[in-house]
Design a protein around this motif. Sequence first.
Motif, mmCIF file in Angstrom:
data_model
loop_
_atom_site.group_PDB
_atom_site.id
_atom_site.type_symbol
_atom_site.label_atom_id
_atom_site.label_comp_id
_atom_site.label_asym_id
_atom_site.label_seq_id
_atom_site.Cartn_x
_atom_site.Cartn_y
_atom_site.Cartn_z
ATOM 1 N N UNK A 87 53.752 48.185 -14.403
ATOM 2 C CA UNK A 87 53.717 47.977 -15.860
ATOM 3 C C UNK A 87 53.286 46.563 -16.232
ATOM 4 N N UNK A 88 52.889 46.406 -17.479
ATOM 5 C CA UNK A 88 52.751 45.077 -18.050
ATOM 6 C C UNK A 88 54.149 44.639 -18.480
ATOM 7 N N UNK A 89 54.577 43.480 -18.024
ATOM 8 C CA UNK A 89 55.953 43.047 -18.284
ATOM 9 C C UNK A 89 55.965 41.840 -19.207
ATOM 10 N N UNK A 90 56.752 41.962 -20.263
ATOM 11 C CA UNK A 90 56.958 40.863 -21.204
ATOM 12 C C UNK A 90 58.452 40.539 -21.223
ATOM 13 N N UNK A 91 58.788 39.274 -21.057
ATOM 14 C CA UNK A 91 60.183 38.848 -21.024
ATOM 15 C C UNK A 91 60.498 38.026 -22.268
ATOM 16 N N UNK A 92 61.553 38.424 -22.963
ATOM 17 C CA UNK A 92 61.996 37.718 -24.168
ATOM 18 C C UNK A 92 63.110 36.756 -23.776
ATOM 19 N N UNK A 93 62.816 35.481 -23.826
ATOM 20 C CA UNK A 93 63.830 34.467 -23.475
ATOM 21 C C UNK A 93 63.254 33.094 -23.772
ATOM 22 N N UNK A 94 63.997 32.070 -23.434
ATOM 23 C CA UNK A 94 63.471 30.715 -23.547
ATOM 24 C C UNK A 94 62.276 30.557 -22.619
ATOM 25 N N UNK A 95 61.176 30.057 -23.176
ATOM 26 C CA UNK A 95 59.969 29.880 -22.363
ATOM 27 C C UNK A 95 60.057 28.536 -21.632
ATOM 28 N N UNK A 96 60.372 28.610 -20.349
ATOM 29 C CA UNK A 96 60.549 27.400 -19.558
ATOM 30 C C UNK A 96 59.661 27.451 -18.321
ATOM 31 N N UNK A 97 59.311 26.285 -17.826
ATOM 32 C CA UNK A 97 58.345 26.172 -16.733
ATOM 33 C C UNK A 97 58.843 26.833 -15.459
ATOM 34 N N UNK A 98 60.117 26.661 -15.135
ATOM 35 C CA UNK A 98 60.586 27.167 -13.840
ATOM 36 C C UNK A 98 60.546 28.691 -13.762
ATOM 37 N N UNK A 99 60.712 29.373 -14.904
ATOM 38 C CA UNK A 99 60.615 30.831 -14.902
ATOM 39 C C UNK A 99 59.155 31.285 -14.819
#
Length: 386
Positions: A39-51
Amino acid sequence: MKNKNITIIIKGAYGDANVGDDLLLTMVMQILSKLSFKPNIIVVCNKVKYLSESFSDVRFVSLAKSRFIDSEAYILGGGTQFFSFQNSHLKTSLFSKLFIYLNIFMKEPTLVFSVIKSLFIKSSSNQLKLAVGVGLGPFNSEQDEIVIQTILKNYDYIYSRDTLSFDYIMKWGLQNNLFSADLCLTDVFEELYSQKHRTLPGKKIKLGIVLRDWPHNNVGKVINDKILSWIDENSEYSISIFLFSKDKDQALIDLLNSKPNLKVDNLVIWHPEDYSFEEFYMLLNDCDAIITARYHAAIFALNLEIPTICLGIDPKLEALCSEVDGYFYWNASDNVTDLNNYLKYIESNYEKLQMSIKSSYLKLNKRANSMVDDVVKRLNNLQINE
C-alpha cells in the motif's frame, strides 16, 4: 490484473521521541508488511527527521492535512489515543479553537487550498476504519466519554488492548470489537526483538526504575518524590533509572540532575539519536526486576519475563497487573516500605514468578496475534474488493 494502489493512513502519538509510542509505529509497519499487496502509507504524527529517515518510503503529514487526503483505510495505530483529565484536551473554547486554526494555517498555508477544494470535491466515504491495539481512558467526565464514544462509533472495528479499554467499549455498547492486547505483545514484536531475561538475581539484585513526568495531576509528583527518597535508603540494590523521553521528561531530568548524590548506578534517557531500541531494550533486559510508572516498560518486561512492580500513576498499569501473574501494583498512597517486601518476595521466588509471567504472556500474546490476523485479513479484502 494489475493491483490498484491502495492508500492506508496511520495515526498515532509518534514523533515525540518517546520510545514506547515510537515503537508502536514500527509494529504497525511490520503488520502492513504482511499484506498481500504493497500500500501507499501515510502517517499522521509530528513530522520529525528521525522518523522520516527510519521510514523513507512513508509520507508523513499533519493531522490537519490528513483530513483532506482520500484513503481506502484509516488506522489508529496503538497507544492511549483517547483520554481526558481535569485540564481536558476535549474541552476547548471557541476563541481557543479559532487561535488553533489560525496557527495551523500559518504553519501550513497550503491547507487553505485544501479547504477550498473540499467545498467542491467530496472525499470518499468508503474508508475502512480500524482502531488497532488502542487504549482508552481515564476520562474526567461523562461528557468526555460521550465525545469519544461518538468518534469510535464511526470505526468498523475496534481492538482494545487492555481490560480498562474493553470495559469502556462494553459500557458504550460498541459492537464491532475484539478484546486484544498491546501491539508489542504480538509475534511481530518477538520476531524483531527476541531477548529473554535468563540471569537469576545474585547477591545484589539489579533493579531498573522507570519514572516519568505526569502533568495531569499531583500523583506523579507524589510517586516520584517517594521513589527518589526510597532510592537513597536502599543501597543494597544496583539501581538504574530509565526515562522514556528526553523531551517529555525534561522536568524530571532537571530534578535528577539537582540530586548529584542520588544512589543510582546509571541514568538511561532514551532519544532516537542516542539509542536504538535494541540497545535500550538490552539495558532493560540487564535488570533483574523493574519498577515502572510507564505502561510500555511493563509490556517490555512482560516480553523479557522480568518480575515487575507497577506504580499507580495511571489506571492502565493496574489493569495490566490484574492480567499478569507475577506483577505487583503499588499505589501512590501505599507505604514505600511495601516495595521492599515485593522485592524480597521477588528474590525468593524468582523462577516461579518468571514461569507465571510467561504463562500470562502467552494468554495476552494469543489475543494480540488474533488482532494481527484479523487486521491483515480485513486490509487484504480491500484489494480483493477492488
